[in-house]
Motif scaffolding. Structure first.
Motif, PDB file in Angstrom:
ATOM      1  N   LEU A 226       0.846  -1.196   0.000  1.00 48.80           N
ATOM      2  CA  LEU A 226       0.000   0.000   0.000  1.00 48.80           C
ATOM      3  C   LEU A 226       0.878   1.241   0.000  1.00 48.80           C
ATOM      4  O   LEU A 226       1.865   1.309   0.724  1.00 48.80           O
ATOM      5  CB  LEU A 226      -0.862  -0.024   1.266  1.00 48.80           C
ATOM      6  N   MET A 227       0.514   2.222  -0.799  1.00 51.04           N
ATOM      7  CA  MET A 227       1.321   3.440  -0.921  1.00 51.04           C
ATOM      8  C   MET A 227       0.477   4.671  -0.657  1.00 51.04           C
ATOM      9  O   MET A 227      -0.727   4.666  -0.908  1.00 51.04           O
ATOM     10  CB  MET A 227       1.905   3.523  -2.339  1.00 51.04           C
ATOM     11  N   LYS A 288       1.771 -10.798   7.333  1.00 52.61           N
ATOM     12  CA  LYS A 288       1.553  -9.357   7.578  1.00 52.61           C
ATOM     13  C   LYS A 288       0.879  -8.697   6.379  1.00 52.61           C
ATOM     14  O   LYS A 288       1.479  -7.855   5.700  1.00 52.61           O
ATOM     15  CB  LYS A 288       2.889  -8.675   7.861  1.00 52.61           C
ATOM     16  N   TYR A 289      -0.323  -9.099   6.102  1.00 53.34           N
ATOM     17  CA  TYR A 289      -1.044  -8.484   4.985  1.00 53.34           C
ATOM     18  C   TYR A 289      -2.534  -8.554   5.254  1.00 53.34           C
ATOM     19  O   TYR A 289      -2.991  -9.288   6.129  1.00 53.34           O
ATOM     20  CB  TYR A 289      -0.715  -9.197   3.671  1.00 53.34           C
ATOM     21  N   LYS A 290      -3.268  -7.729   4.502  1.00 54.56           N
ATOM     22  CA  LYS A 290      -4.713  -7.876   4.503  1.00 54.56           C
ATOM     23  C   LYS A 290      -5.166  -8.081   3.061  1.00 54.56           C
ATOM     24  O   LYS A 290      -4.454  -7.705   2.126  1.00 54.56           O
ATOM     25  CB  LYS A 290      -5.390  -6.666   5.143  1.00 54.56           C
ATOM     26  N   MET A 291      -6.322  -8.686   2.894  1.00 52.68           N
ATOM     27  CA  MET A 291      -6.812  -8.942   1.550  1.00 52.68           C
ATOM     28  C   MET A 291      -7.619  -7.737   1.078  1.00 52.68           C
ATOM     29  O   MET A 291      -8.525  -7.277   1.767  1.00 52.68           O
ATOM     30  CB  MET A 291      -7.724 -10.172   1.529  1.00 52.68           C
ATOM     31  N   ILE A 292      -7.261  -7.199  -0.077  1.00 52.36           N
ATOM     32  CA  ILE A 292      -8.079  -6.163  -0.710  1.00 52.36           C
ATOM     33  C   ILE A 292      -8.335  -6.609  -2.143  1.00 52.36           C
ATOM     34  O   ILE A 292      -7.386  -6.773  -2.914  1.00 52.36           O
ATOM     35  CB  ILE A 292      -7.395  -4.772  -0.700  1.00 52.36           C
ATOM     36  N   ARG A 301       2.993   0.215   7.532  1.00 48.69           N
ATOM     37  CA  ARG A 301       2.974   0.423   8.992  1.00 48.69           C
ATOM     38  C   ARG A 301       3.151  -0.906   9.732  1.00 48.69           C
ATOM     39  O   ARG A 301       3.713  -0.945  10.823  1.00 48.69           O
ATOM     40  CB  ARG A 301       1.627   1.020   9.415  1.00 48.69           C
ATOM     41  N   ASP A 302       2.649  -1.992   9.124  1.00 49.61           N
ATOM     42  CA  ASP A 302       2.725  -3.302   9.776  1.00 49.61           C
ATOM     43  C   ASP A 302       4.008  -4.047   9.426  1.00 49.61           C
ATOM     44  O   ASP A 302       4.288  -5.089  10.005  1.00 49.61           O
ATOM     45  CB  ASP A 302       1.543  -4.191   9.335  1.00 49.61           C
ATOM     46  N   ALA A 303       4.742  -3.553   8.438  1.00 49.96           N
ATOM     47  CA  ALA A 303       5.923  -4.293   7.966  1.00 49.96           C
ATOM     48  C   ALA A 303       7.087  -3.336   7.761  1.00 49.96           C
ATOM     49  O   ALA A 303       7.465  -3.027   6.630  1.00 49.96           O
ATOM     50  CB  ALA A 303       5.587  -5.032   6.670  1.00 49.96           C
ATOM     51  N   PRO A 304       7.683  -2.839   8.859  1.00 46.90           N
ATOM     52  CA  PRO A 304       8.806  -1.912   8.711  1.00 46.90           C
ATOM     53  C   PRO A 304       9.938  -2.600   7.941  1.00 46.90           C
ATOM     54  O   PRO A 304      10.135  -3.804   8.089  1.00 46.90           O
ATOM     55  CB  PRO A 304       9.226  -1.595  10.152  1.00 46.90           C
ATOM     56  N   GLY A 305      10.630  -1.850   7.117  1.00 50.04           N
ATOM     57  CA  GLY A 305      11.731  -2.445   6.348  1.00 50.04           C
ATOM     58  C   GLY A 305      11.351  -2.760   4.916  1.00 50.04           C
ATOM     59  O   GLY A 305      12.211  -3.084   4.102  1.00 50.04           O
ATOM     60  N   VAL A 306      10.052  -2.648   4.574  1.00 50.78           N
ATOM     61  CA  VAL A 306       9.647  -2.964   3.201  1.00 50.78           C
ATOM     62  C   VAL A 306       9.806  -1.747   2.283  1.00 50.78           C
ATOM     63  O   VAL A 306      10.233  -1.885   1.139  1.00 50.78           O
ATOM     64  CB  VAL A 306       8.202  -3.509   3.175  1.00 50.78           C
ATOM     65  N   ASP A 360       2.656   8.230   5.834  1.00 55.33           N
ATOM     66  CA  ASP A 360       1.775   7.075   6.049  1.00 55.33           C
ATOM     67  C   ASP A 360       2.560   5.830   6.480  1.00 55.33           C
ATOM     68  O   ASP A 360       2.334   4.728   5.979  1.00 55.33           O
ATOM     69  CB  ASP A 360       0.971   6.747   4.785  1.00 55.33           C
ATOM     70  N   GLY A 361       3.492   6.031   7.399  1.00 53.50           N
ATOM     71  CA  GLY A 361       4.229   4.883   7.934  1.00 53.50           C
ATOM     72  C   GLY A 361       5.484   4.530   7.163  1.00 53.50           C
ATOM     73  O   GLY A 361       6.208   3.613   7.552  1.00 53.50           O
ATOM     74  N   ILE A 362       5.757   5.237   6.053  1.00 47.74           N
ATOM     75  CA  ILE A 362       6.983   4.960   5.292  1.00 47.74           C
ATOM     76  C   ILE A 362       8.038   6.001   5.681  1.00 47.74           C
ATOM     77  O   ILE A 362       7.837   7.196   5.449  1.00 47.74           O
ATOM     78  CB  ILE A 362       6.722   4.998   3.771  1.00 47.74           C
ATOM     79  N   PRO A 363       9.163   5.568   6.277  1.00 51.48           N
ATOM     80  CA  PRO A 363      10.173   6.528   6.707  1.00 51.48           C
ATOM     81  C   PRO A 363      10.762   7.297   5.526  1.00 51.48           C
ATOM     82  O   PRO A 363      10.980   6.717   4.446  1.00 51.48           O
ATOM     83  CB  PRO A 363      11.256   5.654   7.354  1.00 51.48           C
ATOM     84  N   VAL A 364      11.024   8.598   5.754  1.00 51.51           N
ATOM     85  CA  VAL A 364      11.705   9.420   4.758  1.00 51.51           C
ATOM     86  C   VAL A 364      13.165   9.522   5.187  1.00 51.51           C
ATOM     87  O   VAL A 364      13.475   9.992   6.276  1.00 51.51           O
ATOM     88  CB  VAL A 364      11.068  10.828   4.674  1.00 51.51           C
TER      89      VAL A 364
END
Ligand code: RUQ
Ligand code: CUA
Length: 644
Positions: A226-227, A288-292, A301-306, A360-364
């Motif tokens: 998700l972005m 660590k995912y949800k189905m959409i 946010r649920d998977a830091p490092g991605v 949105d949870g993605i580090p800059v």
């Protein structure tokens, strides 16, 4: 969200916007540079360098994306002679594509696509010559062409949650995945309505990993990340040192809507997103995912490092990874510099959590910590390619030029004007760990004045440039239909396409190879025909049906001789298919028009090609018979012509 790290970009951006306005003044319509007159010596050299004598073969295949034509164009290099159009997302009567059942099923309800980026399959970071993948920006699909017969074999999509499949197809170094980033952001899942005022908060983009089957090339949905609602642009995959990562530029860090040329250019920086696709694979494995909409979607946010964001100069377009994977190069379209980022420094900054904010949870990541160099390439840098000698080549859209610069010293060493407004540039092997150093293609958006006039619908101009010496040299102008965006090139000796479909390899259960096995069968109101085509007849050459019957014809071209293609066209039924030697095609239609219709071969296959014809006789509902002049008058064409 950014506090430090942006200062140097601001300075460059200010200088650059001044330069840009100067450049725009110079490039107003009507001030287009005139075609350049060459010295005699240049012409003789260029002619010799591109001349491929009759009967001789080119050294490389060029695969151009065909843009809104929905096709791929194949040409030879260095002659630049066009060889073939491979239809992918659009019907193409020339080869019968989109008229037989097999290709109709692949196209579904769409009749066009927007092909931007061809991607040859790779093994260990080099093109392996198995498949060519292409994206469809318009209807959010990807397709696979088999290079064993140069035919489209699979169309996958529309991909769930993807709006604007522009940022792909990019193939990982061992063809595990096709990776793509969405260009537009929409409420997810697609089909959801939310007012545009909620764009910044409730609209989303995604990065998609489509899995490629290692044996068959078959494409399936892998996972998505998700972005935030940025507009992702084009990308490049990590290789060698950076294998496992992928990079895309994005514009519209403002999360703006409306007139984007104004609203999305307010800030001094946008982002490059770096995605660790191996970490994404792991996140999926650990649930660590949800189905959409049927897709496994990772929320960063649920998977830091991605995923991480790296600031870069504003409104960037391309980002490109060096062949050794150590650097990625990103260019803002509105500035005169391109920035070189170090992959090792990115890893250090991530480890040290040297972040300046998050989206949105993605580090800059801190710009200054990742930046290796800023190169003064010139105006409107878009894309960069690399050769085998440590040089980089950046296309300059505004300046209509290519800048050559040295990795390590970061100095521009040469520049060549191109005609005009270059988009992508392409070097053979350009997306691999072993690029070639002989040629670069300039894929120019405008061609005005360089070809025989053909009215207002002007072709694109692809220029071939010699990069084997210190100075780049223009060799050739090749014109193509709209609109190649990018091209990939592979040495000719790496492909070994078949020239006929061997009878033993035709596994179509409906293929027939002997006239004895041809025939017409009726099951209720379904008429099934097994037909052969061979110089110079169809068998059967007469098919009698009742109006309203469903007719299925399995047509096998039983030739085993190179080049002996037969077409099968049915007049006034809008059908034109082609069967290559040894190929079986399925034709299906409802015989809804009564009367007698000829079918004929559309490919001039022999001296008696004209004789290669037959008749479909459709008995009208209510019984056969001669139509009177007045009933004939009710025929749709006469009726529409208003003749009675
Ligand atoms: S994009 S001109 Cu569609 Cu590849 Cu850069
Ligand atoms: Cu077969 Cu003409």
């Amino acid at each position: 969200m950014i506090s430090k790290g942006a200062s140097s970009i601001v300075k460059s951006a200010v200088q650059a916007s001044f330069l840009l306005s100067m450049a725009l003044l110079l490039f107003l319509p009507g001030c287009a540079p005139k075609p350049k007159v060459h010295q005699r010596g240049d012409i003789a050299q260029a002619a010799a360098a591109t001349y491929v004598a009759p009967g001789d073969l080119d050294q490389y295949y060029i695969f151009y994306s065909g843009g809104q034509s929905g096709s791929v164009f194949v040409a030879g290099l260095p002659s630049m002679r066009p060889i073939l159009t491979i239809p992918v997302f659009a019907p193409y009567p020339a080869t019968g594509y989109g008229y037989d059942q097999e290709s109709k099923a692949m196209l579904g309800k769409y009749t066009w696509g927007d092909v931007h980026h061809p991607a040859l399959s790779q093994t260990k970071g080099d093109y392996d010559g198995r498949w060519l993948f292409v994206n469809d920006n318009a209807n959010n699909r990807v397709a696979r062409i088999d290079l064993h017969d140069f035919k489209t074999k699979e169309i996958f999509g529309p991909i769930p949650n993807v709006s604007g499949n522009h940022g792909g197809a990019f193939v990982t170094p061992n063809s595990e995945y096709l990776l793509a980033a969405s260009r537009f952001s929409v409420p997810l899942p697609k089909g959801t309505y939310l007012p545009i005022e909620q764009y910044a908060t409730n609209y989303h983009g995604v990065v998609t990993g489509l899995a490629v089957d290692a044996k068959t090339g078959h494409i399936s949905l892998g996972w998505q990340v998700l972005m935030p609602p940025l507009d992702f642009d084009i990308g490049s995959l990590g290789k060698a040192a950076s294998e496992g990562w992928a990079f895309w530029t994005s514009y519209n860090a403002e999360r703006a809507t409306g007139k984007l040329e104004v609203t999305s250019t307010q800030r001094d920086r946008d982002y490059i997103v770096a995605v660790n696709w191996k970490a994404a694979e792991q996140a999926i494995k650990s649930g660590k995912y949800k189905m959409i909409d049927g897709a496994k979607v990772i929320d960063p946010r649920d998977a830091p490092g991605v995923a991480f964001l790296v600031p870069c100069s504003k409104s960037p377009h391309g980002v490109d990874v060096t062949p050794d994977g150590k650097y990625f190069v990103g260019s803002g379209k509105l500035v005169g510099i391109t920035t070189v980022f170090s992959f090792a420094k990115l890893q250090q900054a991530i480890a040290a959590k040297n972040f300046t904010g998050n989206e949105d949870g993605i580090p800059v990541v801190n710009y200054d910590a990742v930046k290796e160099a800023e190169v003064n390439v010139g105006l409107g840098p878009l894309h960069t390619q690399f050769d085998d000698k440590g040089y980089a080549y950046t296309s300059l859209y505004v300046e209509s030029a290519i800048a050559k610069w040295k990795l390590g010293t970061w100095e521009v060493v040469d520049k060549i004007p191109v005609s005009y407004n270059i988009g992508h540039l392409a070097i053979p092997g350009g997306d691999t760990v072993h690029p070639d150093g002989k040629y670069v293609l300039a894929l120019n958006k405008l061609s005005h004045g360089r070809h025989l006039s053909v009215g207002p619908a002007q072709p694109e101009d692809t220029q071939l440039i010699d990069i084997s010496g210190d100075k780049m040299k223009l060799l050739y102008d090749a014109f193509t239909e709209p609109e190649p965006h990018y091209a990939e090139m592979i040495p000719a000796d790496r492909l070994h396409p078949i020239e006929v479909y061997a009878q033993a390899e035709n596994h179509d259960p409906n293929a027939v190879w002997d006239v004895q096995h041809t025939g017409i069968k009726r099951e209720g109101n379904h008429v099934v025909v097994h037909m052969t085509a061979v110089r110079s007849n169809f068998e059967p050459n007469k098919i009698e049906v009742n109006q309203g019957d469903l007719v299925t014809i399995y047509l096998t071209n039983i030739e085993q001789t190179t080049n002996e293609i037969h077409g099968w066209a049915l007049e006034e039924y809008n059908i034109q298919i082609a069967a290559d030697p040894g190929e079986t095609k399925t034709i299906e239609f409802v015989a809804d028009k009564p009367g007698v219709f000829a079918y004929y071969c559309t490919k001039f296959c022999s001296a008696l090609h004209q004789e290669m014809q037959g008749y479909l006789l459709v008995k009208p509902k209510g019984g056969a018979g001669t139509k009177t002049a007045s009933t004939h008058g009710s025929h749709e064409q006469l009726a529409s012509a208003g003749s009675r």
